[in-house]
Design an enzyme around this catalytic site. Structure first.
Site, PDB file in Angstrom:
ATOM      1  N   LYS A  70      16.918  57.240  12.226  1.00  0.00           N
ATOM      2  CA  LYS A  70      16.746  56.656  10.886  1.00  0.00           C
ATOM      3  C   LYS A  70      17.096  57.654   9.786  1.00  0.00           C
ATOM      4  O   LYS A  70      17.809  57.318   8.839  1.00  0.00           O
ATOM      5  CB  LYS A  70      15.319  56.152  10.744  1.00  0.00           C
ATOM      6  N   THR A  72      18.968  60.307  10.094  1.00  0.00           N
ATOM      7  CA  THR A  72      20.390  60.611  10.209  1.00  0.00           C
ATOM      8  C   THR A  72      21.234  59.546   9.511  1.00  0.00           C
ATOM      9  O   THR A  72      22.171  59.855   8.774  1.00  0.00           O
ATOM     10  CB  THR A  72      20.785  60.731  11.692  1.00  0.00           C
ATOM     11  N   ARG A  93      11.103  62.189   2.723  1.00  0.00           N
ATOM     12  CA  ARG A  93       9.819  62.859   2.894  1.00  0.00           C
ATOM     13  C   ARG A  93      10.033  64.282   3.410  1.00  0.00           C
ATOM     14  O   ARG A  93      11.055  64.566   4.033  1.00  0.00           O
ATOM     15  CB  ARG A  93       8.954  62.106   3.911  1.00  0.00           C
ATOM     16  N   LYS A 104       8.050  65.371  17.982  1.00  0.00           N
ATOM     17  CA  LYS A 104       8.969  64.571  17.182  1.00  0.00           C
ATOM     18  C   LYS A 104      10.143  65.381  16.650  1.00  0.00           C
ATOM     19  O   LYS A 104      11.241  64.886  16.459  1.00  0.00           O
ATOM     20  CB  LYS A 104       8.207  63.918  16.018  1.00  0.00           C
ATOM     21  N   ALA A 272       3.404  57.614   8.387  1.00  0.00           N
ATOM     22  CA  ALA A 272       3.425  56.160   8.224  1.00  0.00           C
ATOM     23  C   ALA A 272       2.491  55.453   9.196  1.00  0.00           C
ATOM     24  O   ALA A 272       2.208  54.273   9.014  1.00  0.00           O
ATOM     25  CB  ALA A 272       4.844  55.622   8.409  1.00  0.00           C
ATOM     26  N   PHE A 300       8.681  55.751  10.401  1.00  0.00           N
ATOM     27  CA  PHE A 300       8.603  54.953  11.626  1.00  0.00           C
ATOM     28  C   PHE A 300       9.283  53.596  11.453  1.00  0.00           C
ATOM     29  O   PHE A 300      10.272  53.483  10.740  1.00  0.00           O
ATOM     30  CB  PHE A 300       7.158  54.840  12.097  1.00  0.00           C
ATOM     31  N   PHE A 380      25.907  55.589  19.892  1.00  0.00           N
ATOM     32  CA  PHE A 380      25.990  56.739  20.788  1.00  0.00           C
ATOM     33  C   PHE A 380      27.293  56.621  21.588  1.00  0.00           C
ATOM     34  O   PHE A 380      27.834  55.520  21.776  1.00  0.00           O
ATOM     35  CB  PHE A 380      24.799  56.767  21.758  1.00  0.00           C
ATOM     36  N   TRP A 408      26.328  60.733  12.992  1.00  0.00           N
ATOM     37  CA  TRP A 408      25.989  61.988  13.657  1.00  0.00           C
ATOM     38  C   TRP A 408      27.270  62.779  13.942  1.00  0.00           C
ATOM     39  O   TRP A 408      27.319  63.991  13.698  1.00  0.00           O
ATOM     40  CB  TRP A 408      25.240  61.713  14.964  1.00  0.00           C
TER      41      TRP A 408
END
Length: 554
Positions: A70, A72, A93, A104, A272, A300, A380, A408
Site C-alpha cells: 500500500k 509503495t 504516517r 512488519k 489503525a 492496514f 509481482f 516497485w
C-alpha cells in the site's frame, strides 16, 4: 537485485530547500533537520488558504504475509502524477520502531517507489515519537506522584487507565506492578505499557489543528476515576501546559522526498488496528494547500484505516477524498482463497477467484461512501496474465476499474495509467455519504460498522462493555465516534478467518474513552495495545559497518 535500503542509499537526494521550492515553500517556512529533512511552518496566508487540491485516499484489502504494498503504491502513484505533469505531494504516517524491529518492517514504500532518507525515517527521524513517549510518561509520573503526595484528587489506584508507553514491541511490559520498594517508592498498583503509537497523545497530535487545540485536547484526557467513580482528567492534574510544551516541535509536519524528488509530508503514526491510523490533519491540510493532487494512505485494510479515515478524519479535515484507491495483489488474494503461502508463485485461479470475495467486500464498503473507487493491482513478476485478467474482470463486474501497476520496479513510470485515470475520476462530482451520524447511540454505530464495512451480523458486548456503555450514556460519551480496535488480518475479530466471512459477530470486551482525541475505542477479540516480537524479529537482520552503512532495514 538490490534491497530497498541499498536502493535508498544509492539515491541522489536533493537538498530539502530545493524540494520545498517545488511546491512554493520558502526557506523562512523551513526548520531544517540536516540536509534532507525539515519541519515546516507555513506563513499565515498559505496556512489559512481555502483553496485545496484533490485528495486521493489509498487503502487496501486485508493485509497478509504475502504483502500488498500500500505504501509503495501510494509513493509510486504520487511520482506518476508528477511524471505526467501534475503538482503532487504525498502525506504519510511516520513508522513505529516497534514494527520496524519486529515483523512488519518500515513504512517508506519499496523498490523504486520509496521515501528517503529511508533509514532516518524508519528510525529516530526528527524525534517526534521520542517527544510523544516522554510526554506520555511524564503524565504517568505525575499521576503516581499525585497518589504519593496525599492523593488530593481522591484517585482510585484500581481505576487509573493511563498506562505508560514505549515505542518497542515488548510483551513483558503489558502487565506490571509498580510502586514496590517501600513508602518512598510510590503507591503499589497494577500498571502496564502501551506501544507509543497506541497512546492517546499520538492520536491527539494527529488531530490537533494548532498548539492551542493540542493543549485543549490534552486537558480533556481521562486518566482514571476517583473513589466516587467520577472521571479525572489532565485538566484536574494541571499539567496540560507542560505536556504541550514537550510537543511544541512534534506538532510541526516533517518534509522529505521520494526517490523522484516528489515532496512528502510525514507526520504522526497512530496504529489503525488500535487507533485512527492516519497521518496528521495538519500535514494533510498543508499538502492540500500546496499541491493540486495529494496522495495519502490509511493504515492496514479498508475495514480499519479506510473506515476511520472516512468516518472520523474527514469531518475534522473538512475535505472528502476525491477518489479512493484499493490496493490488491494476486498473492494476497490467493492466500485469502486458501492457497498455501509456499506456493504463491504458482498460478492458482481457483484460489484467486475464491479470495476475490475479500476484495469484493472492500469494494462494497468503500463505494457506499459515494466517492469514486478504483483498484490498483500491485503486480509481482510471478503474476500471470490469466490471474491479472481474473481480477480485472471481477472488478469491472462490480462496476469499477482496475489498473495493474509496477511501481516497485519502475517507480512512477509503473503507474502512469493509474495516474491518468485518477486525474479524470477526481474531477467527478460526488456526494459523500458518511456511515453514521456522531449523534447516534454507540450501539447503532457499532452495528453499522460491522454490518456495512465488515459484512458481519453485528456486535456482541461483554457484561463489562454493557456496563461501560450505560455509564458513558450518563456522562454523554456514548455519542462519540467509534474507533474499532480489531485485528487487521481479517474482516472479523478472528485473525485466522480469511476471505469474506459472513454472519459473524464482533465481540467487544471493553471500551476505552479517549476524550482528548474525541472517540471511544472498542477493544475487540484478543487485540493488544502492546505488540510482541515474532520468533525471528527484524532486529536480528539489521546491522551497521565501520562506515556507518546500514544493512537489513526494510
Amino acid at each position: 537485485m538490490k534491497t530497498d535500503i541499498e536502493i535508498a542509499q544509492a539515491a541522489e537526494l536533493w537538498p530539502i530547500n530545493k524540494v520545498a521550492a517545488t511546491v512554493g515553500i520558502t526557506e523562512t517556512e523551513l526548520e531544517p533537520y540536516g540536509y534532507d529533512k525539515a519541519k515546516i511552518v507555513l506563513d499565515e496566508a498559505k496556512a489559512t488558504s481555502t483553496k485545496l487540491g484533490k485528495l486521493i485516499l489509498v487503502t487496501s484489502i486485508n493485509p497478509t504475509v504475502a504483502g500488498e504494498g500500500k505504501s509503495t503504491v501510494t509513493v509510486g502513484l504520487a511520482d506518476a502524477l508528477a511524471k505526467i505533469g501534475q503538482k503532487a505531494m504525498v502525506a504519510l504516517r511516520e513508522p513505529s520502531m516497534g514494527p520496524v524491529m519486529g515483523m512488519k518492517g518500515g513504512a517508506t514504500g519499496g523498490g523504486m517507489a520509496q521515501v528517503v532518507p529511508m533509514a532516518d525515517i524508519n528510525l529516530h527521524f526528527t524525534g517526534d515519537f521520542h517527544a510523544l513517549t516522554s510526554a506520555h510518561n511524564t503524565l504517568a509520573a505525575v499521576i503516581d506522584n499525585s497518589l504519593q503526595q496525599g492523593n488530593p484528587l481522591n484517585l482510585d489506584p484500581r481505576r487509573i487507565i493511563w498506562k505508560r508507553a514505549l515505542d518497542v514491541n515488548d510483551r513483558a511490559l503489558r502487565h506490571i506492578t509498580i510502586g514496590l520498594g517501600g513508602p518512598t517508592s510510590g503507591v503499589p498498583r497494577e500498571d502496564g505499557f502501551d506501544i507509543t503509537v497506541a497512546s492517546e497523545l499520538m492520536a491527539i497530535l494527529t488531530l490537533a489543528h494548532d498548539l492551542m487545540d493540542l493543549k485543549a485536547r490534552i486537558k480533556r484526557i481521562v486518566i482514571g476515576y476517583n473513589y466516587d467513580k467520577e472521571p479525572v482528567t489532565v485538566a484536574d492534574l494541571g499539567v496540560a501546559g507542560a505536556l504541550t510544551v514537550m510537543l511544541k516541535d512534534a506538532i510541526k509536519p516533517n518534509l522529505v522526498q521520494t526517490l523522484a524528488h516528489t515532496p512528502v509530508l510525514i507526520h504522526g503514526g497512530p496504529f489503525a488496528n488500535i487507533a485512527q491510523g492516519t497521518n496528521s490533519i495538519k500535514a494533510t491540510k498543508t499538502a492540500l494547500q500546496l499541491a493540486d493532487y495529494v496522495v495519502t494512505e490509511a493504515g492496514f485494510g479498508a475495514d480499519l484505516g479506510g473506515e476511520k479515515f472516512l468516518d472520523f478524519k474527514v469531518p475534522l479535515l473538512g475535505k472528502t477524498p476525491d477518489t479512493i484507491v484499493i490496493v490488491a495483489t494476486v498473492r494476497a488474494l490467493k492466500l485469502n482463497g486458501g492457497a498455501d503461502k509456499n506456493s504463491l508463485k504458482n498460478e492458482d485461479l481457483p484460489a484467486l477467484e475464491k479470495g476475490l470475495a475479500n476484495l469484493g467486500q472492500h469494494l462494497r464498503s468503500m463505494a457506499r461512501y459515494g466517492v469514486p473507487v478504483v483498484v490498483a493491482i500491485n503486480r509481482f513478476t510471478t503474476d500471470t496474465d490469466a490471474e491479472l485478467a481474473s481480477i480485472e474482470h471481477y472488478v469491472v463486474e462490480h462496476g469499477h476499474a482496475a489498473y495493474p501497476v509496477t511501481v516497485w520496479a519502475d517507480g512512477g513510470a509503473g503507474a502512469e495509467n493509474l495516474a491518468q485515470a485518477l486525474v479524470e475520476t477526481t474531477q467527478q462530482a460526488h456526494v459523500f455519504n458518511p456511515l453514521y451520524d456522531f449523534s447516534e447511540p454507540a450501539l447503532d454505530k457499532l452495528n453499522k460498522i460491522v454490518q456495512e464495512i465488515y459484512g458481519g451480523a453485528g456486535v456482541e458486548l461483554s457484561s463489562k462493555a454493557e456496563q461501560q456503555l450505560r455509564t458513558y450514556a450518563k456522562l454523554g460519551w456514548d455519542r462519540l465516534p467509534i474507533i474499532m480496535a480489531k485485528t487487521q488480518y481479517s474482516l472479523s475479530d478472528d485473525a485466522k478467518l480469511l476471505g469474506a466471512p459472513r454472519d459473524f459477530k464482533i465481540h467487544i470486551r471493553e471500551f476505552v474513552p479517549k476524550l482528548g482525541a474525541g472517540f471511544l475505542v472498542a477493544l475487540t477479540g484478543t487485540i493488544l495495545t502492546m505488540p510482541g516480537l515474532p520468533k525471528h524479529p527484524a532486529a536480528l537482520d539489521i546491522d551497521i559497518d565501520e562506515h556507518g552503512v546500514i544493512t537489513g532495514l526494510s
